[in-house]
Scaffold this motif. Sequence first.
Motif, PDB file in Angstrom:
ATOM      1  N   VAL A 181      48.681   1.276  13.184  1.00 15.41           N
ATOM      2  CA  VAL A 181      48.325   2.116  12.039  1.00 15.41           C
ATOM      3  C   VAL A 181      47.955   3.515  12.513  1.00 15.41           C
ATOM      4  O   VAL A 181      48.287   4.508  11.879  1.00 15.41           O
ATOM      5  N   GLY A 182      47.259   3.605  13.643  1.00  9.76           N
ATOM      6  CA  GLY A 182      46.832   4.893  14.175  1.00  9.76           C
ATOM      7  C   GLY A 182      45.895   4.700  15.341  1.00  9.76           C
ATOM      8  O   GLY A 182      45.490   3.579  15.648  1.00  9.76           O
ATOM      9  N   ASP A 183      45.551   5.791  16.010  1.00 15.28           N
ATOM     10  CA  ASP A 183      44.625   5.691  17.132  1.00 15.28           C
ATOM     11  C   ASP A 183      43.970   7.045  17.397  1.00 15.28           C
ATOM     12  O   ASP A 183      44.392   8.065  16.872  1.00 15.28           O
ATOM     13  N   THR A 184      42.942   6.997  18.220  1.00 20.43           N
ATOM     14  CA  THR A 184      42.265   8.218  18.679  1.00 20.43           C
ATOM     15  C   THR A 184      42.233   8.227  20.207  1.00 20.43           C
ATOM     16  O   THR A 184      41.327   8.793  20.809  1.00 20.43           O
ATOM     17  N   LEU A 185      43.219   7.599  20.822  1.00 19.67           N
ATOM     18  CA  LEU A 185      43.200   7.421  22.276  1.00 19.67           C
ATOM     19  C   LEU A 185      43.341   8.743  23.035  1.00 19.67           C
ATOM     20  O   LEU A 185      42.814   8.881  24.136  1.00 19.67           O
ATOM     21  N   ALA A 186      44.020   9.712  22.486  1.00 18.16           N
ATOM     22  CA  ALA A 186      44.222  10.983  23.191  1.00 18.16           C
ATOM     23  C   ALA A 186      42.943  11.816  23.256  1.00 18.16           C
ATOM     24  O   ALA A 186      42.574  12.318  24.320  1.00 18.16           O
ATOM     25  N   ASP A 187      42.252  11.938  22.117  1.00 13.24           N
ATOM     26  CA  ASP A 187      41.104  12.844  22.054  1.00 13.24           C
ATOM     27  C   ASP A 187      39.770  12.165  21.783  1.00 13.24           C
ATOM     28  O   ASP A 187      38.737  12.839  21.738  1.00 13.24           O
ATOM     29  N   GLY A 188      39.771  10.880  21.539  1.00 12.07           N
ATOM     30  CA  GLY A 188      38.530  10.224  21.163  1.00 12.07           C
ATOM     31  C   GLY A 188      38.191  10.527  19.711  1.00 12.07           C
ATOM     32  O   GLY A 188      39.004  11.045  18.954  1.00 12.07           O
ATOM     33  N   ASN A 189      36.994  10.195  19.313  1.00 10.80           N
ATOM     34  CA  ASN A 189      36.594  10.356  17.913  1.00 10.80           C
ATOM     35  C   ASN A 189      36.419  11.815  17.508  1.00 10.80           C
ATOM     36  O   ASN A 189      36.535  12.170  16.357  1.00 10.80           O
ATOM     37  N   ILE A 190      36.134  12.697  18.442  1.00 12.98           N
ATOM     38  CA  ILE A 190      35.887  14.128  18.266  1.00 12.98           C
ATOM     39  C   ILE A 190      34.503  14.385  17.667  1.00 12.98           C
ATOM     40  O   ILE A 190      33.778  15.232  18.140  1.00 12.98           O
ATOM     41  N   ASN A 191      34.118  13.655  16.636  1.00 16.47           N
ATOM     42  CA  ASN A 191      32.827  13.862  15.971  1.00 16.47           C
ATOM     43  C   ASN A 191      31.774  12.882  16.476  1.00 16.47           C
ATOM     44  O   ASN A 191      32.077  11.735  16.779  1.00 16.47           O
ATOM     45  N   HIS A 192      30.544  13.361  16.542  1.00 12.32           N
ATOM     46  CA  HIS A 192      29.434  12.502  16.956  1.00 12.32           C
ATOM     47  C   HIS A 192      28.209  12.876  16.151  1.00 12.32           C
ATOM     48  O   HIS A 192      27.920  14.052  15.999  1.00 12.32           O
ATOM     49  N   PRO A 193      27.489  11.909  15.622  1.00 14.98           N
ATOM     50  CA  PRO A 193      27.778  10.470  15.632  1.00 14.98           C
ATOM     51  C   PRO A 193      28.949  10.148  14.704  1.00 14.98           C
ATOM     52  O   PRO A 193      29.264  10.911  13.800  1.00 14.98           O
ATOM     53  N   PRO A 194      29.574   8.985  14.921  1.00 12.16           N
ATOM     54  CA  PRO A 194      30.740   8.627  14.108  1.00 12.16           C
ATOM     55  C   PRO A 194      30.360   8.312  12.663  1.00 12.16           C
ATOM     56  O   PRO A 194      29.233   7.893  12.388  1.00 12.16           O
ATOM     57  N   THR A 195      31.318   8.534  11.759  1.00 12.28           N
ATOM     58  CA  THR A 195      31.156   8.153  10.352  1.00 12.28           C
ATOM     59  C   THR A 195      32.399   7.405   9.905  1.00 12.28           C
ATOM     60  O   THR A 195      33.430   7.442  10.568  1.00 12.28           O
ATOM     61  N   GLY A 196      32.307   6.762   8.764  1.00 15.98           N
ATOM     62  CA  GLY A 196      33.437   6.018   8.216  1.00 15.98           C
ATOM     63  C   GLY A 196      34.510   6.897   7.602  1.00 15.98           C
ATOM     64  O   GLY A 196      35.503   6.381   7.098  1.00 15.98           O
ATOM     65  N   SER A 197      34.333   8.212   7.649  1.00 14.10           N
ATOM     66  CA  SER A 197      35.381   9.101   7.133  1.00 14.10           C
ATOM     67  C   SER A 197      35.888  10.063   8.212  1.00 14.10           C
ATOM     68  O   SER A 197      36.530  11.055   7.903  1.00 14.10           O
ATOM     69  N   ASP A 198      35.634   9.742   9.482  1.00 13.97           N
ATOM     70  CA  ASP A 198      36.131  10.593  10.568  1.00 13.97           C
ATOM     71  C   ASP A 198      37.655  10.592  10.627  1.00 13.97           C
ATOM     72  O   ASP A 198      38.276  11.629  10.847  1.00 13.97           O
ATOM     73  N   HIS A 199      38.255   9.433  10.461  1.00  9.83           N
ATOM     74  CA  HIS A 199      39.713   9.281  10.500  1.00  9.83           C
ATOM     75  C   HIS A 199      40.105   8.408   9.322  1.00  9.83           C
ATOM     76  O   HIS A 199      39.596   7.298   9.174  1.00  9.83           O
ATOM     77  N   ILE A 200      41.014   8.900   8.476  1.00  9.81           N
ATOM     78  CA  ILE A 200      41.389   8.189   7.253  1.00  9.81           C
ATOM     79  C   ILE A 200      42.847   7.741   7.357  1.00  9.81           C
ATOM     80  O   ILE A 200      43.716   8.507   7.767  1.00  9.81           O
ATOM     81  N   PHE A 201      43.083   6.479   6.982  1.00  9.03           N
ATOM     82  CA  PHE A 201      44.400   5.862   7.098  1.00  9.03           C
ATOM     83  C   PHE A 201      44.767   5.182   5.790  1.00  9.03           C
ATOM     84  O   PHE A 201      43.893   4.754   5.033  1.00  9.03           O
ATOM     85  N   THR A 202      46.059   5.038   5.542  1.00  6.96           N
ATOM     86  CA  THR A 202      46.562   4.229   4.436  1.00  6.96           C
ATOM     87  C   THR A 202      47.599   3.281   5.029  1.00  6.96           C
ATOM     88  O   THR A 202      48.466   3.696   5.790  1.00  6.96           O
ATOM     89  N   ALA A 203      47.464   2.000   4.679  1.00 11.22           N
ATOM     90  CA  ALA A 203      48.378   0.990   5.215  1.00 11.22           C
ATOM     91  C   ALA A 203      48.788   0.041   4.091  1.00 11.22           C
ATOM     92  O   ALA A 203      48.100  -0.064   3.077  1.00 11.22           O
ATOM     93  N   ASP A 204      49.903  -0.648   4.287  1.00  9.33           N
ATOM     94  CA  ASP A 204      50.420  -1.594   3.290  1.00  9.33           C
ATOM     95  C   ASP A 204      49.900  -2.997   3.568  1.00  9.33           C
ATOM     96  O   ASP A 204      50.186  -3.571   4.625  1.00  9.33           O
ATOM     97  N   LEU A 205      49.150  -3.534   2.608  1.00  6.90           N
ATOM     98  CA  LEU A 205      48.703  -4.922   2.689  1.00  6.90           C
ATOM     99  C   LEU A 205      49.785  -5.816   2.110  1.00  6.90           C
ATOM    100  O   LEU A 205      50.479  -5.440   1.164  1.00  6.90           O
ATOM    101  N   ARG A 206      49.922  -7.006   2.656  1.00  4.17           N
ATOM    102  CA  ARG A 206      50.824  -8.001   2.090  1.00  4.17           C
ATOM    103  C   ARG A 206      49.982  -8.940   1.206  1.00  4.17           C
ATOM    104  O   ARG A 206      48.748  -8.984   1.359  1.00  4.17           O
ATOM    105  N   PRO A 207      50.590  -9.693   0.305  1.00  2.00           N
ATOM    106  CA  PRO A 207      49.812 -10.657  -0.480  1.00  2.00           C
ATOM    107  C   PRO A 207      49.192 -11.710   0.442  1.00  2.00           C
ATOM    108  O   PRO A 207      49.814 -12.147   1.404  1.00  2.00           O
ATOM    109  N   GLY A 208      47.951 -12.077   0.177  1.00  2.00           N
ATOM    110  CA  GLY A 208      47.251 -13.073   0.984  1.00  2.00           C
ATOM    111  C   GLY A 208      46.299 -12.423   1.963  1.00  2.00           C
ATOM    112  O   GLY A 208      45.803 -11.314   1.743  1.00  2.00           O
ATOM    113  N   THR A 209      46.068 -13.092   3.091  1.00  2.00           N
ATOM    114  CA  THR A 209      45.126 -12.597   4.098  1.00  2.00           C
ATOM    115  C   THR A 209      45.833 -11.672   5.077  1.00  2.00           C
ATOM    116  O   THR A 209      46.894 -11.989   5.592  1.00  2.00           O
ATOM    117  N   ASN A 210      45.220 -10.535   5.311  1.00  2.00           N
ATOM    118  CA  ASN A 210      45.704  -9.533   6.261  1.00  2.00           C
ATOM    119  C   ASN A 210      44.668  -9.404   7.367  1.00  2.00           C
ATOM    120  O   ASN A 210      43.481  -9.639   7.146  1.00  2.00           O
TER     121      ASN A 210
END
Length: 195
Positions: A137-166
């Motif tokens: 889906v994505g990563d921050t391996l090149a630069d790390g989180n950049i922001n400190h302390p981390p928050t739940g809106s530092d990096h935003i993603f959209t992904a496709d869920l399938r029906p059932g458990t993901n």
Amino acid sequence: TVGPLNRNMMNRNKVIKEMSFLCRFLMVLTISCSLLHAAEVSKEWTVFGPYSSLEHMLPAPLAKGIPDSLRAARVSRKAVKVKPVNGKVDMEKIYGKKYTRKGFYICIPITSAKGEKFRFGAGADWWMDIYLNGKGVGDTLADGNINHPPTGSDHIFTADLRPGTNYLVIGLIGGVGLQQLIFSENPKVNPAVKK
């Protein structure tokens, strides 16, 4: 002059008009909420670790579900069940000590009745590698989180869920400070976040 009968009729029409508006507003709000929150994120997550490093690809067992133990980086680790607090898991609290620059896999089950787009945010101290049902889906391996302390809106993603458990799997490499992951559903963009 307006007689009592006409005044009552005007008040009745005004009330009907206001109720009609309120009903339309509630219907739109209900539809919007059902679209935003149809997916259900489990309140119990699973953590594996610590590992000397993360694999550069998702370990195969995590693409299919959550095993009882996981072999990665030539070491086998048992699953640890955790309950996040406000979307946060802290490796130091889970394991009792700091593991600077060590790897962990955090597994988050998400249930979807019909399959849908799922918007989420994440922040970590310090690096993340994110997969949904085995696909990157994505990563921050090149630069790390950049922001400190981390928050739940530092990096935003959209992904496709399938029906059932993901299965959302976030590989975390702890930094020198916190070794934490913060996760949020449908986050607002944080204007203070540096990109």
